[in-house]
Write a protein that holds these residues in place. Structure first.
Motif, short mmCIF file in Angstrom:
data_model
loop_
_atom_site.label_atom_id
_atom_site.label_comp_id
_atom_site.label_asym_id
_atom_site.label_seq_id
_atom_site.Cartn_x
_atom_site.Cartn_y
_atom_site.Cartn_z
N MET A 71 0.86 -1.18 0.00
CA MET A 71 0.00 0.00 0.00
C MET A 71 0.89 1.23 0.00
O MET A 71 1.93 1.24 0.66
CB MET A 71 -0.90 -0.02 1.24
CG MET A 71 -1.93 1.09 1.29
SD MET A 71 -2.85 1.05 2.87
CE MET A 71 -1.63 1.72 3.97
N LYS B 87 -3.57 3.70 -1.13
CA LYS B 87 -3.99 2.89 -2.27
C LYS B 87 -3.28 1.55 -2.25
O LYS B 87 -2.05 1.47 -2.15
CB LYS B 87 -3.69 3.62 -3.58
CG LYS B 87 -4.14 2.85 -4.82
CD LYS B 87 -3.82 3.63 -6.08
CE LYS B 87 -4.21 2.86 -7.33
NZ LYS B 87 -3.87 3.61 -8.57
N LEU B 88 -4.05 0.48 -2.32
CA LEU B 88 -3.48 -0.86 -2.37
C LEU B 88 -2.80 -1.11 -3.70
O LEU B 88 -3.20 -0.55 -4.74
CB LEU B 88 -4.57 -1.91 -2.15
CG LEU B 88 -5.08 -2.09 -0.72
CD1 LEU B 88 -6.34 -2.95 -0.71
CD2 LEU B 88 -4.02 -2.72 0.17
N TYR C 203 -4.29 -6.19 -5.35
CA TYR C 203 -5.26 -6.18 -4.26
C TYR C 203 -6.29 -5.06 -4.37
O TYR C 203 -7.24 -5.03 -3.59
CB TYR C 203 -4.54 -6.05 -2.92
CG TYR C 203 -3.34 -6.95 -2.78
CD1 TYR C 203 -3.48 -8.34 -2.81
CD2 TYR C 203 -2.06 -6.43 -2.65
CE1 TYR C 203 -2.38 -9.17 -2.71
CE2 TYR C 203 -0.95 -7.25 -2.53
CZ TYR C 203 -1.11 -8.62 -2.57
OH TYR C 203 -0.02 -9.45 -2.47
N PHE C 204 -6.09 -4.13 -5.30
CA PHE C 204 -6.92 -2.93 -5.34
C PHE C 204 -8.41 -3.25 -5.52
O PHE C 204 -9.27 -2.67 -4.87
CB PHE C 204 -6.47 -1.99 -6.46
CG PHE C 204 -7.24 -0.70 -6.52
CD1 PHE C 204 -6.98 0.32 -5.63
CD2 PHE C 204 -8.25 -0.52 -7.46
CE1 PHE C 204 -7.71 1.51 -5.68
CE2 PHE C 204 -8.98 0.65 -7.51
CZ PHE C 204 -8.70 1.67 -6.62
N GLU C 205 -8.71 -4.18 -6.39
CA GLU C 205 -10.11 -4.49 -6.70
C GLU C 205 -10.78 -5.35 -5.64
O GLU C 205 -11.87 -5.05 -5.16
CB GLU C 205 -10.22 -5.18 -8.07
CG GLU C 205 -9.83 -4.29 -9.25
CD GLU C 205 -10.79 -3.13 -9.44
OE1 GLU C 205 -11.96 -3.27 -9.03
OE2 GLU C 205 -10.37 -2.09 -9.98
N GLY D 12 -9.28 -6.61 -2.61
CA GLY D 12 -8.86 -6.45 -1.22
C GLY D 12 -7.67 -7.35 -0.90
O GLY D 12 -7.35 -8.30 -1.63
N TYR D 13 -7.01 -7.07 0.21
CA TYR D 13 -5.83 -7.84 0.62
C TYR D 13 -6.28 -9.04 1.45
O TYR D 13 -6.94 -8.90 2.49
CB TYR D 13 -4.90 -6.95 1.45
CG TYR D 13 -3.55 -7.57 1.71
CD1 TYR D 13 -2.50 -7.34 0.84
CD2 TYR D 13 -3.34 -8.38 2.83
CE1 TYR D 13 -1.25 -7.92 1.08
CE2 TYR D 13 -2.10 -8.95 3.07
CZ TYR D 13 -1.06 -8.72 2.18
OH TYR D 13 0.16 -9.30 2.42
N THR E 221 -10.28 -4.40 2.46
CA THR E 221 -10.59 -3.79 1.17
C THR E 221 -10.11 -2.35 1.09
O THR E 221 -9.76 -1.73 2.10
CB THR E 221 -12.10 -3.83 0.90
OG1 THR E 221 -12.75 -2.90 1.80
CG2 THR E 221 -12.67 -5.23 1.11
N GLN E 222 -10.14 -1.84 -0.14
CA GLN E 222 -9.76 -0.45 -0.34
C GLN E 222 -10.69 0.48 0.43
O GLN E 222 -10.25 1.47 1.03
CB GLN E 222 -9.81 -0.12 -1.83
CG GLN E 222 -9.23 1.24 -2.19
CD GLN E 222 -7.74 1.33 -1.89
OE1 GLN E 222 -6.93 0.64 -2.50
NE2 GLN E 222 -7.37 2.17 -0.94
N GLN E 223 -11.98 0.16 0.46
CA GLN E 223 -12.93 0.99 1.20
C GLN E 223 -12.66 0.93 2.70
O GLN E 223 -12.82 1.93 3.40
CB GLN E 223 -14.37 0.52 0.90
CG GLN E 223 -15.45 1.33 1.60
CD GLN E 223 -15.41 2.81 1.24
OE1 GLN E 223 -15.11 3.16 0.09
NE2 GLN E 223 -15.69 3.68 2.20
N ARG F 9 -10.01 3.39 3.47
CA ARG F 9 -10.54 4.75 3.46
C ARG F 9 -11.29 5.06 4.76
O ARG F 9 -11.18 6.16 5.31
CB ARG F 9 -11.48 4.96 2.27
CG ARG F 9 -10.81 4.84 0.92
CD ARG F 9 -9.75 5.90 0.72
NE ARG F 9 -9.11 5.78 -0.58
CZ ARG F 9 -7.81 5.82 -0.80
NH1 ARG F 9 -6.98 5.97 0.24
NH2 ARG F 9 -7.31 5.72 -2.01
#
Length: 717
Positions: free
Chosen positions: A573, A578-579, A583-585, A587-588, A602-604, A607
């Motif tokens: 990250m 931002k991942l 993993y961006f779509e 999640g990790y 997840t990216q969310q 945030r």
């Protein structure tokens, strides 16, 4: 020639019970006026109805269903009778006659059901009822109309929208099955589109719960599943108060059918949806269901209080049988904590924890305020009083202490919780300039606060004082427990939760502030977020760690902090949060649950954490600014709450939640609100509490222009 059967209804009379349900008043027909009018209208009704039905089987190809169609009608005359009443302005007659006619139509339908079964037997088939439009599209009604030649046989017409004329007509469709044991001919209200129908809602449905504690509940059709569960003390996590936005109140459908809502698609993956996961707050019970509760974090919190945790040996407790004792209580927004102690020597005898039932109205104080101001004030007051009485009883259940030995009870809580407990209006807490009804210390008798209680307690109850609308008595108690006024050098107090409270002792003053961090630190608004319960992931480096080493269930707030720090360290990250591309779509991936599902960050989620930590960090910086100090000047950081037990201060500093200069100065203090209430049990030192209140200077972050600048600055890592 097509085989069409014509059936004429005989001895069709309305059911008084059905009519009363259709009118929406089951007691309507016990009223003398209605009774008289009902008898007056019965004769003309029977003179005007012409019950007639036409049935036909539509033979399909081998790959299609064989359908049995039935159209039934009361004829045109009843429509004319209703129109005449309306022209005469006899609206009451029209209303009652309309309900009576509907009841006749349903009675005629019941006469036809044995005929339906007989036709199926003649064909060597079973029969299964299909609902329009629940099982089949409304276009099927036109197919049925054509199959029975309804214009010729019944004098019916059909509109372009597939509505039958006259109105008192009905279309039934049945599937003829190879399984002759199937004899399902009754109407299923759960598939019917008329969700406001009085008949539908009067018929109960059965809710079978397979886990965690198998039980069967009979409930009103049309009820909300989330509300039914909470009424039966099955408390699912709900940070949004059942509005469908937090995605936490999931259940797994085992048997029955439920539609997939847009909120379900947001909360669950395609695989989870296929496995039956649904948000309980979006489920309207229209048919019998069997479900399982997958993640009942509230129940796990409550389970902690299912037994008394003895802090002293049995011999020690027996030694206190004749001594005066007191109870300290912390009313947390999520959890209630109770402690039993001997008054003179301060020996802790037992502790107890339970879930705050009010969390069904939302996880944070803002949700509770909104609920109170929207008409749920008394419900919320009733909930917390019931919780407190149950907690006190649970605390004493396995203790040798008698009710008569309880001499003093001390309660600490944030301002909103105390307002809800006392029944004070929360309107001032909902709008600027955010004023409370009172922040004073209060003392009442137990009987005054809990009138009619079965607990035979005669003690006084002290409610500790608060500092401001959003820095309440829990913080006053926490500062008292830490003896912060005795610190010679600057000291920072942090209580992290959905509403992060901060206090900076500088010289002879205490600067206080509250910032709406949101529920991220408690697992809220995080895809796989859960409270700090067994199975919550604490970290993944160098290997997976969970609370109590239990199989992973989700991620707690401190786990999110550690994981984000590790992702920053290994480059998964960047500093904006931002991942990396892999993993961006999705999640990790962190670990698999016992059901084989991947727990993802997840990216969310990132945030959500960024917003929470930016609010806290901006608040910390502004307190030091108002005190004329820098972060380096602080000698001690008191970190309150269970959060502090698992928090790694160094990794919190990596994320920017804490200033790096404070990481090595942090002390985990546990539940300082409860500790402060216990300390007051021993001392009754109201002067010290008042002194803390008097020297405190509330800092309004919302009115400080620098807050927004700092907030944006600390969004990054």
């Amino acid at each position: 020639m097509k085989d069409i059967r014509i059936i004429t209804g005989t001895h069709i009379i309305p059911s008084s019970e059905t009519v009363s349900r259709l009118l929406g008043d089951k007691n309507a027909l016990t009223d003398a006026r209605f009774q008289s009018l009902y008898q007056e209208l019965l004769s003309p009704l029977q003179m005007h109805i012409r019950p007639k039905a036409a049935l036909a089987v539509s033979e399909r190809t081998e790959a299609e269903q064989n359908l049995l169609y039935a159209l039934l009608t009361l004829g045109n005359n009843i429509t004319r009778l209703l129109e005449r009443y309306l022209k005469q302005n006899a609206s009451l007659k029209a209303l009652l006659t309309d309900a009576m006619a509907d009841s006749c139509l349903f009675a005629f339908e019941e006469q036809l059901l044995p005929v339906i079964q007989q036709i199926a037997r003649e064909k060597g088939c079973g029969v299964k009822r299909l609902e329009l439009p629940g099982d089949l599209p409304m276009e099927t009604q036109k197919a049925a109309y054509d199959a029975v030649e309804a214009k010729r046989t019944l004098g019916l017409s059909i509109t372009s929208g597939y509505m039958l004329n006259p109105a008192k007509s009905l279309c039934l469709v049945f599937e003829l099955t190879e399984d002759t044991s199937i004899q399902d001919v009754m109407h299923n209200c759960g598939k019917c589109p008329h969700i406001t129908c009085s008949l539908r809602n009067s018929q109960p449905v059965t809710l079978q719960i397979d886990s965690p504690i198998p039980q069967k509940i009979s409930c009103r059709r049309g009820s909300n599943l989330f509300q039914v569960l909470q009424e039966h003390q099955i408390l699912l996590p709900s940070y949004c108060g059942g509005r469908g936005t937090c995605g936490k109140c999931g259940i797994r459908l085992q048997k029955g059918r439920l539609p997939i809502t847009p909120e379900d698609r947001t909360a669950f993956s395609d695989k989870q949806l296929q496995q039956g996961m649904r948000l309980s707050c979006n489920v309207i019970l229209q048919q019998d269901l069997t479900i399982s509760i997958e993640h009942q974090e509230s129940a796990e919190i409550a389970a902690i209080g299912s037994k008394t945790e003895k802090k002293a040996s049995a011999d020690t407790q027996n030694a206190y049988r004749a001594k005066d004792c007191g109870i300290a209580i912390d009313i947390g927004t999520t959890t209630l904590a109770f402690a039993l102690a001997e008054l003179r020597e301060g020996a802790l005898l037992s502790e107890y924890r339970a879930a705050n039932s009010q969390r069904i109205c939302g996880a944070d104080v803002i949700s509770r305020i909104q609920a109170a101001n929207s008409g749920k004030q008394e419900d919320l007051r009733r909930m917390i009083k019931s919780d407190l009485l149950a907690g006190i009883a649970g605390l004493l259940e396995q203790s040798p202490i008698s009710f008569g030995q309880i001499r003093h009870i001390v309660i600490a809580a944030n301002t909103v919780m105390l307002h809800l407990f006392r029944g004070y209006s929360c309107k001032g807490l909902s709008r600027y300039p955010f004023t409370s009804e009172t922040l004073r210390m209060e003392t009442h008798s137990f009987e005054e606060l809990f009138p009619g209680s079965s607990l035979k307690i005669t003690a006084d109850v002290s409610l500790l004082p608060g500092i401001s609308a959003f820095v309440g008595a829990d913080i006053t108690a926490g500062l008292y427990a830490c003896n912060i006024l005795a610190d010679k050098e600057p000291a920072l107090f942090i209580d992290l939760g959905t509403n992060g409270e901060l206090a900076l002792k500088a010289g002879n003053r205490i600067f206080t502030a509250s910032t709406a961090a949101g529920p991220a630190f408690e697992g809220g608004n995080i895809k796989w977020g859960i409270p700090s319960i067994p199975g919550a992931i604490l970290g993944i480096a160098p290997s997976l760690r969970t609370i109590d080493n239990k199989p992973p269930k989700g991620i707690c707030g401190t786990g999110i902090i550690e994981i984000i720090a590790d992702l920053l360290h290994d480059g998964s990250m960047d500093s904006t949060g931002k991942l990396a591309a892999p993993y961006f779509e999705q999640g990790y991936p962190l670990a698999r649950t016992s059901q084989g599902e991947w727990i993802l960050l997840t990216q969310q989620d990132i945030r959500e954490f960024q917003m929470a930590k930016a609010a806290i960090r901006a608040g910390i910086e502004l307190l030091f600014f108002h005190a004329g100090l820098s972060c380096e000047d602080a000698a001690t950081v008191y970190l309150a709450g269970a959060f502090g037990y698992y928090l790694n201060p160094q990794k919190a500093a990596v994320t920017g939640l804490l200033p790096k200069a404070l990481a090595s100065k942090t002390i985990a203090c546990g539940n300082t609100s409860l500790r402060g209430a216990m300390a007051y049990l021993q001392t009754n030192d109201s002067d010290s509490l008042q002194n803390i209140k008097d020297v405190s200077i509330p800092v309004s972050l919302a009115e400080d222009d620098r807050f927004q600048e700092l907030y944006l600055e600390f969004m990054s890592f």
